[in-house]
Design a protein around this motif. Structure first.
Motif, PDB file in Angstrom:
ATOM      1  N   GLU A 193      37.843  34.665  42.315  1.00 23.68           N
ATOM      2  CA  GLU A 193      39.099  35.373  42.515  1.00 23.68           C
ATOM      3  C   GLU A 193      39.099  36.670  41.697  1.00 23.68           C
ATOM      4  N   ILE A 194      39.683  37.704  42.282  1.00 24.66           N
ATOM      5  CA  ILE A 194      39.896  38.951  41.565  1.00 24.66           C
ATOM      6  C   ILE A 194      41.403  39.159  41.468  1.00 24.66           C
ATOM      7  N   VAL A 195      41.879  39.348  40.232  1.00 23.62           N
ATOM      8  CA  VAL A 195      43.294  39.643  39.992  1.00 23.62           C
ATOM      9  C   VAL A 195      43.342  41.052  39.418  1.00 23.62           C
ATOM     10  N   MET A 196      43.976  41.965  40.146  1.00 26.82           N
ATOM     11  CA  MET A 196      44.090  43.346  39.684  1.00 26.82           C
ATOM     12  C   MET A 196      45.553  43.722  39.546  1.00 26.82           C
ATOM     13  N   LEU A 197      45.845  44.426  38.467  1.00 30.92           N
ATOM     14  CA  LEU A 197      47.201  44.833  38.181  1.00 30.92           C
ATOM     15  C   LEU A 197      47.243  46.345  38.013  1.00 30.92           C
ATOM     16  N   ASP A 198      48.186  46.965  38.700  1.00 27.91           N
ATOM     17  CA  ASP A 198      48.438  48.397  38.519  1.00 27.91           C
ATOM     18  C   ASP A 198      49.581  48.536  37.527  1.00 27.91           C
ATOM     19  N   ASP A 199      49.305  49.186  36.414  1.00 26.69           N
ATOM     20  CA  ASP A 199      50.280  49.291  35.331  1.00 26.69           C
ATOM     21  C   ASP A 199      51.061  50.600  35.407  1.00 26.69           C
ATOM     22  N   GLY A 200      51.716  50.832  36.551  1.00 31.11           N
ATOM     23  CA  GLY A 200      52.571  52.006  36.719  1.00 31.11           C
ATOM     24  C   GLY A 200      51.813  53.301  36.957  1.00 31.11           C
ATOM     25  N   SER A 201      50.680  53.231  37.613  1.00 31.70           N
ATOM     26  CA  SER A 201      49.873  54.429  37.883  1.00 31.70           C
ATOM     27  C   SER A 201      50.582  55.400  38.814  1.00 31.70           C
ATOM     28  N   ASN A 202      50.163  56.651  38.751  1.00 26.15           N
ATOM     29  CA  ASN A 202      50.684  57.660  39.681  1.00 26.15           C
ATOM     30  C   ASN A 202      49.552  58.430  40.361  1.00 26.15           C
ATOM     31  N   ASP A 203      48.373  57.812  40.422  1.00 33.39           N
ATOM     32  CA  ASP A 203      47.203  58.478  41.014  1.00 33.39           C
ATOM     33  C   ASP A 203      46.735  57.833  42.313  1.00 33.39           C
ATOM     34  N   GLY A 204      47.526  56.916  42.877  1.00 31.56           N
ATOM     35  CA  GLY A 204      47.137  56.245  44.117  1.00 31.56           C
ATOM     36  C   GLY A 204      46.425  54.919  43.893  1.00 31.56           C
ATOM     37  N   THR A 205      46.375  54.455  42.654  1.00 29.53           N
ATOM     38  CA  THR A 205      45.722  53.180  42.359  1.00 29.53           C
ATOM     39  C   THR A 205      46.374  52.034  43.132  1.00 29.53           C
ATOM     40  N   TRP A 206      47.701  51.987  43.172  1.00 27.19           N
ATOM     41  CA  TRP A 206      48.397  50.893  43.854  1.00 27.19           C
ATOM     42  C   TRP A 206      48.037  50.858  45.335  1.00 27.19           C
ATOM     43  N   GLU A 207      47.981  52.007  45.961  1.00 30.33           N
ATOM     44  CA  GLU A 207      47.626  52.059  47.388  1.00 30.33           C
ATOM     45  C   GLU A 207      46.200  51.555  47.600  1.00 30.33           C
ATOM     46  N   LEU A 208      45.283  51.895  46.692  1.00 30.77           N
ATOM     47  CA  LEU A 208      43.908  51.395  46.786  1.00 30.77           C
ATOM     48  C   LEU A 208      43.880  49.875  46.641  1.00 30.77           C
ATOM     49  N   LEU A 209      44.634  49.338  45.695  1.00 32.09           N
ATOM     50  CA  LEU A 209      44.667  47.882  45.522  1.00 32.09           C
ATOM     51  C   LEU A 209      45.206  47.193  46.772  1.00 32.09           C
ATOM     52  N   GLN A 210      46.217  47.762  47.393  1.00 30.13           N
ATOM     53  CA  GLN A 210      46.748  47.193  48.634  1.00 30.13           C
ATOM     54  C   GLN A 210      45.704  47.216  49.743  1.00 30.13           C
ATOM     55  N   GLU A 211      44.939  48.292  49.815  1.00 35.36           N
ATOM     56  CA  GLU A 211      43.874  48.392  50.823  1.00 35.36           C
ATOM     57  C   GLU A 211      42.797  47.334  50.584  1.00 35.36           C
ATOM     58  N   LEU A 212      42.370  47.167  49.339  1.00 35.01           N
ATOM     59  CA  LEU A 212      41.356  46.158  49.018  1.00 35.01           C
ATOM     60  C   LEU A 212      41.874  44.756  49.331  1.00 35.01           C
ATOM     61  N   LYS A 213      43.113  44.485  48.955  1.00 33.82           N
ATOM     62  CA  LYS A 213      43.716  43.169  49.195  1.00 33.82           C
ATOM     63  C   LYS A 213      43.816  42.861  50.680  1.00 33.82           C
ATOM     64  N   SER A 214      44.065  43.870  51.501  1.00 36.25           N
ATOM     65  CA  SER A 214      44.202  43.631  52.939  1.00 36.25           C
ATOM     66  C   SER A 214      42.902  43.111  53.568  1.00 36.25           C
ATOM     67  N   LYS A 215      41.784  43.292  52.879  1.00 32.73           N
ATOM     68  CA  LYS A 215      40.481  42.860  53.391  1.00 32.73           C
ATOM     69  C   LYS A 215      39.886  41.697  52.592  1.00 32.73           C
ATOM     70  N   ASP A 216      40.621  41.209  51.587  1.00 30.88           N
ATOM     71  CA  ASP A 216      40.065  40.214  50.677  1.00 30.88           C
ATOM     72  C   ASP A 216      41.106  39.126  50.385  1.00 30.88           C
ATOM     73  N   ALA A 217      40.920  37.977  51.008  1.00 30.37           N
ATOM     74  CA  ALA A 217      41.873  36.879  50.846  1.00 30.37           C
ATOM     75  C   ALA A 217      41.819  36.241  49.462  1.00 30.37           C
ATOM     76  N   ASN A 218      40.734  36.456  48.717  1.00 27.89           N
ATOM     77  CA  ASN A 218      40.589  35.861  47.394  1.00 27.89           C
ATOM     78  C   ASN A 218      40.890  36.888  46.304  1.00 27.89           C
ATOM     79  N   MET A 219      41.962  37.649  46.539  1.00 28.96           N
ATOM     80  CA  MET A 219      42.379  38.689  45.609  1.00 28.96           C
ATOM     81  C   MET A 219      43.887  38.615  45.442  1.00 28.96           C
ATOM     82  N   ILE A 220      44.328  38.812  44.209  1.00 32.15           N
ATOM     83  CA  ILE A 220      45.748  38.874  43.895  1.00 32.15           C
ATOM     84  C   ILE A 220      46.002  40.242  43.282  1.00 32.15           C
ATOM     85  N   ILE A 221      47.070  40.902  43.724  1.00 34.68           N
ATOM     86  CA  ILE A 221      47.434  42.189  43.133  1.00 34.68           C
ATOM     87  C   ILE A 221      48.875  42.133  42.655  1.00 34.68           C
TER      88      ILE A 221
END
Length: 118
Positions: free
Chosen positions: A33-61
């Motif tokens: 499992e991969i657990v990734m947390l965006d700590d209030g970024s403003n550089d597009g990190t959250w959008e990248l995490l959402q994209e990765l999660k959409s392709k990876d069922a064993n990921m928590i964001i």
């Protein structure tokens, strides 16, 4: 093999986040499992995490609405992780092949391990 929860906090680290994610999936597969947390970024990190999660069922964001700091973020990710074994990583780290096998081997003897460079 036991499954590990790799927890990675991110704050304005979009350019590195995919690097660590890809190293885990390329070298260790999808068992862990991969657990990734965006700590209030403003550089597009959250959008990248959402994209990765959409392709990876064993990921928590998770997203903190504002930057709360690394200690709170790692505690939150431990709370979100579903595995007994947790490995803390940083967004600019590279996970080599067999990292999980070696880690689990040492976990048989020790309750806590940490890597170091010699």
């Amino acid at each position: 093999m036991k499954s590990i929860s790799f927890i990675i906090t991110n704050y304005n680290t979009k350019k590195y986040t995919k690097f660590v994610y890809n190293s885990i999936r390329k070298n260790l597969g999808y068992i862990h499992e991969i657990v990734m947390l965006d700590d209030g970024s403003n550089d597009g990190t959250w959008e990248l995490l959402q994209e990765l999660k959409s392709k990876d069922a064993n990921m928590i964001i998770h997203q903190n609405q504002q930057n709360t700091g690394i200690a709170y973020s790692y505690n939150k990710m431990v709370e979100l992780a579903s595995n007994e074994i947790v490995c803390m990583l940083h967004s600019d780290m590279y996970v080599p092949p067999k990292f999980d096998e070696i880690m689990l081997k040492y976990m048989e003897e020790y309750d806590f391990i940490t890597p170091l460079r010699v």
